[in-house]
Each structure stands twice: as C-alpha cells, then as structure tokens.
Design a protein around this motif. Sequence first.
Motif, PDB file in Angstrom:
ATOM      1  N   GLY A 238       0.835  -1.199   0.000  1.00 25.28           N
ATOM      2  CA  GLY A 238       0.000   0.000   0.000  1.00 25.28           C
ATOM      3  C   GLY A 238       0.867   1.245   0.000  1.00 25.28           C
ATOM      4  N   PHE A 239       0.530   2.212  -0.866  1.00 25.22           N
ATOM      5  CA  PHE A 239       1.335   3.423  -1.037  1.00 25.22           C
ATOM      6  C   PHE A 239       0.596   4.684  -0.607  1.00 25.22           C
ATOM      7  CE2 PHE A 239       3.395   0.584  -4.060  1.00 25.22           C
ATOM      8  CZ  PHE A 239       4.737   0.898  -3.912  1.00 25.22           C
ATOM      9  N   ASP A 240       1.337   5.583   0.015  1.00 25.28           N
ATOM     10  CA  ASP A 240       0.869   6.941   0.267  1.00 25.28           C
ATOM     11  C   ASP A 240       2.071   7.871   0.174  1.00 25.28           C
ATOM     12  OD1 ASP A 240      -0.925   8.978   0.709  1.00 25.28           O
ATOM     13  OD2 ASP A 240      -1.285   8.515   2.820  1.00 25.28           O
ATOM     14  N   ASP A 241       1.785   9.172   0.056  1.00 24.63           N
ATOM     15  CA  ASP A 241       2.871  10.144  -0.056  1.00 24.63           C
ATOM     16  C   ASP A 241       2.997  10.962   1.206  1.00 24.63           C
ATOM     17  OD1 ASP A 241       0.528  11.586  -0.337  1.00 24.63           O
ATOM     18  OD2 ASP A 241       1.176  12.717  -2.075  1.00 24.63           O
ATOM     19  N   GLY A 242       4.135  11.632   1.328  1.00 22.54           N
ATOM     20  CA  GLY A 242       4.379  12.497   2.468  1.00 22.54           C
ATOM     21  C   GLY A 242       3.857  13.900   2.210  1.00 22.54           C
ATOM     22  N   THR A 243       3.933  14.716   3.242  1.00 19.48           N
ATOM     23  CA  THR A 243       3.537  16.110   3.101  1.00 19.48           C
ATOM     24  C   THR A 243       4.550  16.829   2.225  1.00 19.48           C
ATOM     25  OG1 THR A 243       4.733  16.627   5.124  1.00 19.48           O
ATOM     26  CG2 THR A 243       2.396  16.155   5.343  1.00 19.48           C
ATOM     27  N   PHE A 244       4.157  17.995   1.744  1.00 18.07           N
ATOM     28  CA  PHE A 244       5.044  18.755   0.868  1.00 18.07           C
ATOM     29  C   PHE A 244       4.657  20.218   0.927  1.00 18.07           C
ATOM     30  CE2 PHE A 244       1.506  17.024  -1.482  1.00 18.07           C
ATOM     31  CZ  PHE A 244       0.982  18.141  -2.113  1.00 18.07           C
ATOM     32  N   SER A 245       5.523  21.049   0.371  1.00 17.63           N
ATOM     33  CA  SER A 245       5.272  22.486   0.351  1.00 17.63           C
ATOM     34  C   SER A 245       5.490  23.018  -1.051  1.00 17.63           C
ATOM     35  CB  SER A 245       6.213  23.202   1.320  1.00 17.63           C
ATOM     36  OG  SER A 245       6.097  24.592   1.176  1.00 17.63           O
ATOM     37  N   PHE A 246       4.584  23.898  -1.478  1.00 18.94           N
ATOM     38  CA  PHE A 246       4.748  24.556  -2.775  1.00 18.94           C
ATOM     39  C   PHE A 246       5.701  25.744  -2.683  1.00 18.94           C
ATOM     40  CE2 PHE A 246       0.538  22.581  -3.219  1.00 18.94           C
ATOM     41  CZ  PHE A 246       0.774  21.837  -4.357  1.00 18.94           C
ATOM     42  N   SER A 247       6.099  26.106  -1.454  1.00 20.29           N
ATOM     43  CA  SER A 247       6.944  27.285  -1.272  1.00 20.29           C
ATOM     44  C   SER A 247       8.418  27.009  -1.563  1.00 20.29           C
ATOM     45  CB  SER A 247       6.799  27.821   0.156  1.00 20.29           C
ATOM     46  OG  SER A 247       7.260  26.866   1.088  1.00 20.29           O
TER      47      SER A 247
ATOM     48  N   THR B  21       8.587  14.964  -2.600  1.00 12.89           N
ATOM     49  CA  THR B  21       8.031  14.329  -1.413  1.00 12.89           C
ATOM     50  C   THR B  21       8.279  12.842  -1.531  1.00 12.89           C
ATOM     51  OG1 THR B  21       6.123  14.197   0.075  1.00 12.89           O
ATOM     52  CG2 THR B  21       5.662  13.989  -2.276  1.00 12.89           C
ATOM     53  N   VAL B  22       8.168  12.160  -0.409  1.00  9.11           N
ATOM     54  CA  VAL B  22       8.430  10.734  -0.404  1.00  9.11           C
ATOM     55  C   VAL B  22       7.161   9.970  -0.788  1.00  9.11           C
ATOM     56  CG1 VAL B  22       7.865  10.289   2.032  1.00  9.11           C
ATOM     57  CG2 VAL B  22       9.606   8.887   0.886  1.00  9.11           C
TER      58      VAL B  22
ATOM     59  N   ALA C 117       5.137   7.891   5.809  1.00  4.78           N
ATOM     60  CA  ALA C 117       5.479   8.963   4.870  1.00  4.78           C
ATOM     61  C   ALA C 117       5.421  10.323   5.548  1.00  4.78           C
ATOM     62  CB  ALA C 117       4.534   8.926   3.664  1.00  4.78           C
ATOM     63  N   SER C 118       4.396  10.555   6.359  1.00  9.34           N
ATOM     64  CA  SER C 118       4.298  11.863   7.019  1.00  9.34           C
ATOM     65  C   SER C 118       5.381  12.026   8.082  1.00  9.34           C
ATOM     66  CB  SER C 118       2.903  12.093   7.598  1.00  9.34           C
ATOM     67  OG  SER C 118       2.586  11.141   8.576  1.00  9.34           O
ATOM     68  N   ALA C 119       5.702  10.959   8.799  1.00  8.68           N
ATOM     69  CA  ALA C 119       6.775  11.036   9.797  1.00  8.68           C
ATOM     70  C   ALA C 119       8.119  11.289   9.128  1.00  8.68           C
ATOM     71  CB  ALA C 119       6.830   9.758  10.629  1.00  8.68           C
ATOM     72  N   PHE C 120       8.339  10.673   7.998  1.00  4.77           N
ATOM     73  CA  PHE C 120       9.598  10.834   7.276  1.00  4.77           C
ATOM     74  C   PHE C 120       9.794  12.287   6.842  1.00  4.77           C
ATOM     75  CE2 PHE C 120      12.299  10.735   3.526  1.00  4.77           C
ATOM     76  CZ  PHE C 120      13.347   9.957   3.970  1.00  4.77           C
ATOM     77  N   MET C 121       8.702  12.932   6.396  1.00  8.24           N
ATOM     78  CA  MET C 121       8.812  14.295   5.868  1.00  8.24           C
ATOM     79  C   MET C 121       8.806  15.368   6.949  1.00  8.24           C
ATOM     80  SD  MET C 121       9.279  13.982   2.642  1.00  8.24           S
ATOM     81  CE  MET C 121       9.072  15.674   2.061  1.00  8.24           C
ATOM     82  N   THR C 122       8.118  15.112   8.080  1.00 10.98           N
ATOM     83  CA  THR C 122       7.951  16.180   9.075  1.00 10.98           C
ATOM     84  C   THR C 122       8.539  15.854  10.444  1.00 10.98           C
ATOM     85  OG1 THR C 122       5.796  15.376   9.825  1.00 10.98           O
ATOM     86  CG2 THR C 122       5.810  16.926   7.972  1.00 10.98           C
ATOM     87  N   GLY C 123       8.982  14.623  10.649  1.00 11.28           N
ATOM     88  CA  GLY C 123       9.539  14.252  11.937  1.00 11.28           C
ATOM     89  C   GLY C 123       8.556  13.532  12.837  1.00 11.28           C
ATOM     90  N   GLU C 124       7.262  13.612  12.508  1.00 13.61           N
ATOM     91  CA  GLU C 124       6.252  12.849  13.247  1.00 13.61           C
ATOM     92  C   GLU C 124       5.050  12.619  12.351  1.00 13.61           C
ATOM     93  OE1 GLU C 124       4.674  14.795  16.686  1.00 13.61           O
ATOM     94  OE2 GLU C 124       4.197  16.620  15.595  1.00 13.61           O
ATOM     95  N   SER C 125       4.289  11.585  12.667  1.00  7.32           N
ATOM     96  CA  SER C 125       3.133  11.261  11.841  1.00  7.32           C
ATOM     97  C   SER C 125       2.021  12.264  12.054  1.00  7.32           C
ATOM     98  CB  SER C 125       2.648   9.846  12.135  1.00  7.32           C
ATOM     99  OG  SER C 125       2.282   9.723  13.487  1.00  7.32           O
TER     100      SER C 125
END
Length: 195
Positions: free
Chosen positions: A13-22, A30-31, A184-192
């Motif tokens: 199962g796949f999902d992506d991490g958070t990201f920023s357009f800035s 993103t991961v 994915a969210s923990a990887f990008m932001t440090g926590e889920s």
Amino acid sequence: MIRKVKPEIRVVGFDDGTFSFSFKAERRKTVLFGVVMKGSKEVVGAVSRWITVDGTDVTEKLIDAILNSRFKDLRVIMLKGITYGGFNVVDLDALHRETGLPIIVVVRKRPDFGAMELALKKHFLDWRERFELLRKAPPLFEMIPGKLYVQALGLPVETAFQIVRVTTKTGLIPEPLRLAHIMASAFMTGESKRE
C-alpha cells in the motif's frame, strides 16, 4: 464464482508524504512510501521513492519500487487515491500492465472531477493529459456508503471489497495504506500526522 481471499494475502500500500509549494522548484519533492504486509497482521517490509510535487513521475516510481524490490510475491497494489504530491497522477493502466498486478484504489471522499478539471486547467499546460488519466480510471464503487470508495483494476470489484476487508484492522482504511500514511508523514515532518 469469486474465491475467498486468504487472510495473509501479500499487499503493498502506497501513500505520499507532506510537501510544500513554497520550496524552489528543484526542492519540490516528497516521499512515496509503500508498506508490504501479509493481510492486516504482519508488516513484511517497506519501499520508498522520491516523487516530484505536481510532476509526472509517480507512475514510473511506483513501477520501479515494485519491480526492483525484494518482494516478489506481491498479489495486489493498493493506492490511497490516484494523485500524489499534488497533481502527480498515476497512470493505472501502465502500472497494471508493467507490474502484472491488480490495483485497488481506496478513497474516503468521492472525487469532484469538475473542480479537479478547473484546477488542472488553471495550473498546468498539460492539463488534458493529466485529466485524461483521472477520467479513464476504473469506476468508483461505494463500499461503505458515504465513507469509503473503491476502484479496482485487474480484479472484480467484489474481490477488491474482500481484500479491503481482510487488510483492514482498525477504522476504515486498510493497514498497508494506514501505515504508509504514518511512515510517509513522519519521514517528511519528523512525526506522523492525523489521517
């Protein structure tokens, strides 16, 4: 006749991490995180790739993650929607054809194709190609009225429903997707983040 789905079916199962357009264009990544499980019981492993926010590389990255992993006994690919990293749209036909695996797409809300078309027209020169990938996706079936919708490619929708049930332990979302979201969210932001 539809065969009963084994409780230990191997699913990624796949999902992506958070990201920023800035971020600057070269940093807009993103991961893409995939969790491999036996049903809803045992995590077997994980795969990850970087994808471009609003890019066109998610399909090739999914194919690469699956074909070049050590997990050769996968039976099903699960996706949490078909847009990742903004409007990086999965070509479901290509993913199915290249991997040889059936695909189940799980979403909590019915997509608003009118709003998506307007957003694509506003922001992308190649909006027609992206919208065509959304438009040609398999039909959306309501599994839990108003709460959970499923698309199935390469297997009957009744079998897709069975697989979603077998792989769900808590709540509405199958474990491989739930855990991919957490990782994915923990990887990008440090926590889920909350789903």
